[in-house]
Design a protein around this motif. Structure first.
Motif, mmCIF file in Angstrom:
data_model
loop_
_atom_site.group_PDB
_atom_site.id
_atom_site.type_symbol
_atom_site.label_atom_id
_atom_site.label_comp_id
_atom_site.label_asym_id
_atom_site.label_seq_id
_atom_site.Cartn_x
_atom_site.Cartn_y
_atom_site.Cartn_z
ATOM 1 N N GLU A 183 0.828 -1.216 0.000
ATOM 2 C CA GLU A 183 0.000 0.000 0.000
ATOM 3 C C GLU A 183 0.859 1.261 0.000
ATOM 4 O O GLU A 183 0.488 2.265 -0.601
ATOM 5 C CB GLU A 183 -0.947 0.008 1.198
ATOM 6 N N VAL A 184 1.999 1.211 0.669
ATOM 7 C CA VAL A 184 2.928 2.346 0.656
ATOM 8 C C VAL A 184 3.510 2.499 -0.743
ATOM 9 O O VAL A 184 3.606 3.616 -1.270
ATOM 10 C CB VAL A 184 4.039 2.174 1.715
ATOM 11 N N LEU A 185 3.875 1.385 -1.360
ATOM 12 C CA LEU A 185 4.411 1.437 -2.727
ATOM 13 C C LEU A 185 3.401 2.090 -3.670
ATOM 14 O O LEU A 185 3.773 2.939 -4.497
ATOM 15 C CB LEU A 185 4.767 0.029 -3.218
ATOM 16 N N VAL A 186 2.137 1.743 -3.544
ATOM 17 C CA VAL A 186 1.090 2.324 -4.395
ATOM 18 C C VAL A 186 0.990 3.834 -4.155
ATOM 19 O O VAL A 186 0.882 4.616 -5.102
ATOM 20 C CB VAL A 186 -0.271 1.629 -4.146
ATOM 21 N N LYS A 187 1.037 4.253 -2.898
ATOM 22 C CA LYS A 187 0.930 5.683 -2.578
ATOM 23 C C LYS A 187 2.090 6.480 -3.167
ATOM 24 O O LYS A 187 1.942 7.661 -3.463
ATOM 25 C CB LYS A 187 0.842 5.890 -1.071
ATOM 26 N N PHE A 188 3.234 5.843 -3.338
ATOM 27 C CA PHE A 188 4.394 6.507 -3.948
ATOM 28 C C PHE A 188 4.502 6.194 -5.444
ATOM 29 O O PHE A 188 5.479 6.569 -6.084
ATOM 30 C CB PHE A 188 5.684 6.105 -3.233
ATOM 31 N N GLU A 189 3.505 5.495 -5.973
ATOM 32 C CA GLU A 189 3.449 5.119 -7.389
ATOM 33 C C GLU A 189 4.681 4.317 -7.805
ATOM 34 O O GLU A 189 5.252 4.523 -8.883
ATOM 35 C CB GLU A 189 3.264 6.354 -8.266
ATOM 36 N N LEU A 190 5.082 3.393 -6.946
ATOM 37 C CA LEU A 190 6.216 2.515 -7.237
ATOM 38 C C LEU A 190 5.695 1.127 -7.571
ATOM 39 O O LEU A 190 4.770 0.635 -6.933
ATOM 40 C CB LEU A 190 7.157 2.439 -6.027
ATOM 41 N N ASP A 191 6.296 0.507 -8.586
ATOM 42 C CA ASP A 191 5.821 -0.809 -9.026
ATOM 43 C C ASP A 191 6.842 -1.918 -8.785
ATOM 44 O O ASP A 191 6.719 -3.000 -9.331
ATOM 45 C CB ASP A 191 5.417 -0.762 -10.495
ATOM 46 N N ARG A 192 7.839 -1.642 -7.964
ATOM 47 C CA ARG A 192 8.843 -2.646 -7.621
ATOM 48 C C ARG A 192 8.988 -2.712 -6.104
ATOM 49 O O ARG A 192 8.799 -1.724 -5.409
ATOM 50 C CB ARG A 192 10.181 -2.281 -8.251
ATOM 51 N N PRO A 193 9.364 -3.871 -5.581
ATOM 52 C CA PRO A 193 9.536 -3.999 -4.130
ATOM 53 C C PRO A 193 10.689 -3.138 -3.615
ATOM 54 O O PRO A 193 11.647 -2.854 -4.339
ATOM 55 C CB PRO A 193 9.810 -5.485 -3.920
ATOM 56 N N VAL A 194 10.563 -2.741 -2.344
ATOM 57 C CA VAL A 194 11.563 -1.888 -1.700
ATOM 58 C C VAL A 194 11.893 -2.453 -0.323
ATOM 59 O O VAL A 194 10.999 -2.775 0.454
ATOM 60 C CB VAL A 194 11.046 -0.440 -1.549
ATOM 61 N N SER A 195 13.170 -2.554 -0.038
ATOM 62 C CA SER A 195 13.659 -2.900 1.292
ATOM 63 C C SER A 195 14.230 -1.618 1.887
ATOM 64 O O SER A 195 14.889 -0.841 1.184
ATOM 65 C CB SER A 195 14.744 -3.972 1.190
ATOM 66 N N ALA A 196 13.953 -1.374 3.178
ATOM 67 C CA ALA A 196 14.400 -0.133 3.821
ATOM 68 C C ALA A 196 14.977 -0.432 5.198
ATOM 69 O O ALA A 196 14.600 -1.402 5.850
ATOM 70 C CB ALA A 196 13.234 0.843 3.947
ATOM 71 N N CYS A 197 15.887 0.442 5.624
ATOM 72 C CA CYS A 197 16.503 0.313 6.943
ATOM 73 C C CYS A 197 16.793 1.713 7.462
ATOM 74 O O CYS A 197 17.117 2.619 6.684
ATOM 75 C CB CYS A 197 17.804 -0.488 6.831
ATOM 76 N N GLU A 198 16.651 1.883 8.777
ATOM 77 C CA GLU A 198 16.985 3.165 9.406
ATOM 78 C C GLU A 198 17.651 2.876 10.740
ATOM 79 O O GLU A 198 17.136 2.093 11.538
ATOM 80 C CB GLU A 198 15.723 4.007 9.582
#
Length: 166
Positions: free
Chosen positions: A138-153
């Protein structure tokens, strides 16, 4: 909107800028990941995979502090591309922490911005220093991204204190 709504989070107390010069700068950021997601969203025309890193300060409301806030220096990264998973982000995290000879563990937890079961707290010497995960569809859709994302902070101040034995 960027820090919370697009990331599927409830809004939390945030330092608001009284007279912002631009609409995009109405508050101080509480975490870096949403801004990296925004960079990915604006970079869809660039070849994948994409790896974006940032170090910067965030400001957290802290009623115990003299000025009611706490600044943290953080490192964040996102990796986007076909077939990217939690494991891709974990490999980068592992290399970073091992470069400082730090042993760590991952402890599963729930965060609305990440896929349930694919998100973890990063623990070093019994202290939580950050989080890692796979961004929720759902976050990917809100940012109009069509590929998976891995994140770290990661909280660099906390990691520094551990290295120095403080």
């Amino acid at each position: 909107e960027l820090l919370y709504d697009k990331m599927r989070l409830s809004r939390m107390p945030t330092v608001v800028v009284e007279n912002p010069k631009q609409e995009n700068y109405t508050c101080l950021r509480t975490w870096l990941t949403p801004l990296l997601m925004q960079v990915l969203s604006r970079s869809k025309h660039v070849e994948y995979p994409q790896r974006i890193f940032e170090t910067g300060d965030v400001v957290i409301i802290d009623e115990k502090s003299e000025n009611m806030t706490r600044e943290e220096r953080r490192l964040a990264f996102v990796i986007a591309g076909d077939g990217i998973t939690f494991t891709d982000g974990h490999a980068v995290l592992d290399a970073f922490l091992r470069s400082f000879k730090l042993d760590y563990t991952l402890e599963s937890f729930t965060h609305e911005s990440f896929i349930n079961g694919r998100c973890a707290k990063v623990i070093v010497n019994g202290r939580e220093v950050g989080f890692i995960g796979e961004i929720h569809p759902e976050v990917l859709v809100k940012f109009e991204l069509d590929r998976p994302v891995s994140a770290c902070e990661l909280n660099l101040g906390e990691i520094r204190r551990i290295i120095l034995g403080a």
